[in-house]
Motif scaffolding. Sequence first.
Motif, PDB file in Angstrom:
ATOM      1  N   PRO A  26       7.128   4.958  -1.945  1.00 17.13           N
ATOM      2  CA  PRO A  26       6.794   6.061  -2.848  1.00 17.13           C
ATOM      3  C   PRO A  26       5.316   6.447  -2.742  1.00 17.13           C
ATOM      4  O   PRO A  26       4.440   5.574  -2.669  1.00 17.13           O
ATOM      5  N   VAL A  27       5.044   7.735  -2.749  1.00 13.93           N
ATOM      6  CA  VAL A  27       3.664   8.222  -2.723  1.00 13.93           C
ATOM      7  C   VAL A  27       2.906   7.687  -3.944  1.00 13.93           C
ATOM      8  O   VAL A  27       1.732   7.327  -3.855  1.00 13.93           O
ATOM      9  N   GLU A  28       3.598   7.600  -5.049  1.00 12.45           N
ATOM     10  CA  GLU A  28       2.996   7.096  -6.290  1.00 12.45           C
ATOM     11  C   GLU A  28       2.387   5.707  -6.095  1.00 12.45           C
ATOM     12  O   GLU A  28       1.375   5.371  -6.709  1.00 12.45           O
ATOM     13  N   THR A  29       2.975   4.921  -5.214  1.00 15.38           N
ATOM     14  CA  THR A  29       2.480   3.572  -4.953  1.00 15.38           C
ATOM     15  C   THR A  29       1.056   3.598  -4.411  1.00 15.38           C
ATOM     16  O   THR A  29       0.238   2.750  -4.765  1.00 15.38           O
ATOM     17  N   LEU A  30       0.749   4.574  -3.574  1.00 14.05           N
ATOM     18  CA  LEU A  30      -0.616   4.697  -3.056  1.00 14.05           C
ATOM     19  C   LEU A  30      -1.586   4.929  -4.208  1.00 14.05           C
ATOM     20  O   LEU A  30      -2.614   4.251  -4.316  1.00 14.05           O
ATOM     21  N   PHE A  31      -1.256   5.864  -5.072  1.00 16.36           N
ATOM     22  CA  PHE A  31      -2.154   6.168  -6.187  1.00 16.36           C
ATOM     23  C   PHE A  31      -2.258   4.996  -7.152  1.00 16.36           C
ATOM     24  O   PHE A  31      -3.337   4.707  -7.679  1.00 16.36           O
ATOM     25  N   ALA A  36      -5.742   0.744  -9.208  1.00 16.65           N
ATOM     26  CA  ALA A  36      -5.942  -0.673  -9.523  1.00 16.65           C
ATOM     27  C   ALA A  36      -7.113  -1.281  -8.754  1.00 16.65           C
ATOM     28  O   ALA A  36      -7.408  -2.467  -8.905  1.00 16.65           O
ATOM     29  N   GLY A  37      -7.765  -0.471  -7.917  1.00 17.71           N
ATOM     30  CA  GLY A  37      -8.927  -0.957  -7.177  1.00 17.71           C
ATOM     31  C   GLY A  37      -8.599  -1.538  -5.812  1.00 17.71           C
ATOM     32  O   GLY A  37      -9.468  -2.133  -5.169  1.00 17.71           O
ATOM     33  N   VAL A  38      -7.365  -1.362  -5.370  1.00 10.36           N
ATOM     34  CA  VAL A  38      -6.964  -1.848  -4.051  1.00 10.36           C
ATOM     35  C   VAL A  38      -7.488  -0.861  -3.007  1.00 10.36           C
ATOM     36  O   VAL A  38      -7.352   0.353  -3.170  1.00 10.36           O
ATOM     37  N   ASP A  41      -7.236   0.309   3.077  1.00  3.98           N
ATOM     38  CA  ASP A  41      -6.850  -0.605   4.157  1.00  3.98           C
ATOM     39  C   ASP A  41      -5.896  -1.688   3.656  1.00  3.98           C
ATOM     40  O   ASP A  41      -4.934  -2.041   4.348  1.00  3.98           O
ATOM     41  N   ASP A  42      -6.135  -2.201   2.451  1.00  6.03           N
ATOM     42  CA  ASP A  42      -5.234  -3.209   1.895  1.00  6.03           C
ATOM     43  C   ASP A  42      -3.866  -2.602   1.581  1.00  6.03           C
ATOM     44  O   ASP A  42      -2.834  -3.240   1.789  1.00  6.03           O
ATOM     45  N   PHE A  43      -3.851  -1.370   1.063  1.00  8.78           N
ATOM     46  CA  PHE A  43      -2.578  -0.684   0.829  1.00  8.78           C
ATOM     47  C   PHE A  43      -1.807  -0.573   2.133  1.00  8.78           C
ATOM     48  O   PHE A  43      -0.612  -0.869   2.191  1.00  8.78           O
ATOM     49  N   LEU A  44      -2.486  -0.135   3.184  1.00  7.20           N
ATOM     50  CA  LEU A  44      -1.830   0.048   4.483  1.00  7.20           C
ATOM     51  C   LEU A  44      -1.332  -1.279   5.054  1.00  7.20           C
ATOM     52  O   LEU A  44      -0.305  -1.331   5.723  1.00  7.20           O
ATOM     53  N   GLU A  45      -2.057  -2.347   4.765  1.00  7.82           N
ATOM     54  CA  GLU A  45      -1.620  -3.671   5.205  1.00  7.82           C
ATOM     55  C   GLU A  45      -0.352  -4.086   4.458  1.00  7.82           C
ATOM     56  O   GLU A  45       0.560  -4.674   5.040  1.00  7.82           O
ATOM     57  N   ASP A  46      -0.283  -3.741   3.165  1.00  7.48           N
ATOM     58  CA  ASP A  46       0.896  -4.064   2.353  1.00  7.48           C
ATOM     59  C   ASP A  46       2.107  -3.209   2.722  1.00  7.48           C
ATOM     60  O   ASP A  46       3.249  -3.627   2.521  1.00  7.48           O
ATOM     61  N   PHE A  47       1.859  -1.991   3.205  1.00 10.93           N
ATOM     62  CA  PHE A  47       2.926  -1.042   3.532  1.00 10.93           C
ATOM     63  C   PHE A  47       2.723  -0.514   4.959  1.00 10.93           C
ATOM     64  O   PHE A  47       2.303   0.621   5.161  1.00 10.93           O
ATOM     65  N   ALA A  57      -3.985  12.122   4.692  1.00 10.50           N
ATOM     66  CA  ALA A  57      -3.517  13.505   4.536  1.00 10.50           C
ATOM     67  C   ALA A  57      -2.957  13.747   3.141  1.00 10.50           C
ATOM     68  O   ALA A  57      -3.189  14.801   2.543  1.00 10.50           O
ATOM     69  N   VAL A  58      -2.247  12.780   2.580  1.00 13.02           N
ATOM     70  CA  VAL A  58      -1.722  12.920   1.220  1.00 13.02           C
ATOM     71  C   VAL A  58      -2.880  12.972   0.216  1.00 13.02           C
ATOM     72  O   VAL A  58      -2.878  13.797  -0.699  1.00 13.02           O
ATOM     73  N   LEU A  59      -3.870  12.126   0.402  1.00 14.26           N
ATOM     74  CA  LEU A  59      -5.037  12.135  -0.493  1.00 14.26           C
ATOM     75  C   LEU A  59      -5.796  13.460  -0.382  1.00 14.26           C
ATOM     76  O   LEU A  59      -6.221  14.023  -1.407  1.00 14.26           O
TER      77      LEU A  59
END
Length: 79
Positions: A26-31, A36-38, A41-47, A57-59
């Motif tokens: 979900p796009v919402e997960t990125l936001f 939450a301060g993640v 790069d950590d988001f991309l590592e998780d997903f 591009a979404v941002l």
Amino acid sequence: MEIKTLVTIDKDILGGQPVFAGTRVPVETLFDHLEAGVSLDDFLEDFPTVSKSQAIAVLETANKFLTSKNIEQLYATVA
């Protein structure tokens, strides 16, 4: 990049929640992660199914939309 190439909305994928195209993330997960301060790069590592270019591009699209002089149109669609 067009939003339709970045985000997919399909009732058969997570009940129609907007997800990164080609993924079930979900796009919402990125936001949520950024809020939450993640780090990105950590988001991309998780997903790993989300590419860095997709996330950026979404941002950028969200930034353009929310800083547009036509922001009143957002209010009209949400109301």
